[in-house]
Scaffold this motif. Structure first.
Motif, short mmCIF file in Angstrom:
data_model
loop_
_atom_site.label_atom_id
_atom_site.label_comp_id
_atom_site.label_asym_id
_atom_site.label_seq_id
_atom_site.Cartn_x
_atom_site.Cartn_y
_atom_site.Cartn_z
N MET A 60 0.96 -1.13 0.01
CA MET A 60 -0.05 0.07 0.12
C MET A 60 0.92 1.11 0.02
N SER A 61 0.59 2.16 -1.03
CA SER A 61 1.35 3.31 -1.17
C SER A 61 0.94 4.27 0.15
N LYS A 62 1.98 5.09 0.60
CA LYS A 62 1.73 6.08 1.48
C LYS A 62 1.01 7.40 0.82
N GLU A 63 0.77 8.09 1.47
CA GLU A 63 -0.27 9.38 0.88
C GLU A 63 0.83 10.31 0.28
N ILE A 64 0.32 10.78 -0.76
CA ILE A 64 1.14 11.87 -1.19
C ILE A 64 0.49 13.42 -0.85
N LYS A 65 1.19 14.08 -0.23
CA LYS A 65 0.82 15.31 0.49
C LYS A 65 1.26 16.33 -0.35
N GLU A 66 0.32 17.28 -0.69
CA GLU A 66 0.64 18.59 -1.40
C GLU A 66 1.74 19.58 -0.64
N GLU A 67 1.65 19.60 0.70
CA GLU A 67 2.56 20.40 1.49
C GLU A 67 4.01 19.59 1.33
N TRP A 68 4.05 18.36 1.09
CA TRP A 68 5.29 17.82 0.83
C TRP A 68 6.05 18.04 -0.53
N SER A 107 6.98 8.11 1.61
CA SER A 107 6.00 8.68 0.59
C SER A 107 6.59 8.84 -0.67
N TRP A 108 7.98 9.49 -0.85
CA TRP A 108 8.47 9.66 -2.09
C TRP A 108 8.97 8.48 -3.01
N MET A 109 9.31 7.36 -2.04
CA MET A 109 9.80 6.08 -2.37
C MET A 109 8.49 5.50 -3.03
N ASP A 110 7.44 5.10 -2.11
CA ASP A 110 6.30 4.69 -2.60
C ASP A 110 5.59 5.09 -3.69
N ASN A 111 5.57 6.27 -4.01
CA ASN A 111 4.67 7.15 -4.99
C ASN A 111 5.73 7.52 -6.02
N TYR A 112 6.73 7.08 -5.99
CA TYR A 112 7.55 7.66 -7.24
C TYR A 112 7.06 7.77 -8.54
N ALA A 113 6.67 6.55 -9.07
CA ALA A 113 5.91 6.77 -10.33
C ALA A 113 4.68 7.68 -10.49
N GLU A 114 3.90 7.85 -9.53
CA GLU A 114 2.92 8.70 -9.51
C GLU A 114 3.21 10.04 -9.73
N LEU A 115 4.39 10.08 -8.73
CA LEU A 115 4.83 11.72 -8.71
C LEU A 115 5.40 12.12 -9.90
N ILE A 116 5.92 11.11 -10.54
CA ILE A 116 6.38 11.56 -12.07
C ILE A 116 5.29 11.73 -13.11
N GLU A 117 4.34 10.84 -12.95
CA GLU A 117 3.15 10.93 -13.68
C GLU A 117 2.35 12.34 -13.79
N LYS A 118 2.48 12.67 -12.42
CA LYS A 118 1.62 13.94 -12.21
C LYS A 118 2.40 15.08 -12.52
N GLY A 119 3.39 14.98 -12.72
CA GLY A 119 4.35 16.21 -13.16
C GLY A 119 4.95 16.81 -11.74
N ILE A 120 4.66 16.32 -10.86
CA ILE A 120 5.42 16.95 -9.46
C ILE A 120 6.96 16.71 -9.43
N ILE A 121 7.53 15.68 -9.90
CA ILE A 121 8.83 15.75 -10.16
C ILE A 121 9.31 15.38 -11.54
N ARG A 122 10.25 15.57 -12.06
CA ARG A 122 10.75 15.26 -13.25
C ARG A 122 12.04 14.32 -13.32
N ARG A 123 12.01 13.40 -13.87
CA ARG A 123 13.04 12.25 -14.18
C ARG A 123 13.99 12.79 -15.41
N ASP A 124 15.12 13.34 -15.12
CA ASP A 124 15.80 13.58 -16.26
C ASP A 124 16.91 12.67 -16.76
#
Length: 68
Positions: free
Chosen positions: A1-9, A51-68
């Motif tokens: 189960m992934s941890k919550e992605i928090k906007e404040e994070w 949270s960053w580790m568990d949701n890494y793919a989703e963070l990229i998909e949502k454009g929150i982080i960019r994998r260069d």
């Protein structure tokens, strides 16, 4: 189960991705970097990193982080 992605994070997630790309540390050792950079406590840093580790793919998909 992934941890919550928090906007404040979002700033932490971006920082962690920059840290990962820098190659300065193995990401399992990233909590001290979060603590020093942002002044968060140990438990909070562990939660943020998890949270960053568990949701890494989703963070990229949502454009929150960019994998260069």
């Amino acid at each position: 189960m992934s941890k919550e992605i928090k906007e404040e994070w979002y700033e932490y997630y971006v920082y962690l991705e920059v840290l990962r790309q820098s190659g300065v540390t193995n990401m399992f050792g990233a909590t001290p970097y979060l603590r020093e950079e942002f002044g968060v406590g140990r438990r909070e840093a562990i939660k943020i990193l998890g949270s960053w580790m568990d949701n890494y793919a989703e963070l990229i998909e949502k454009g929150i982080i960019r994998r260069d």
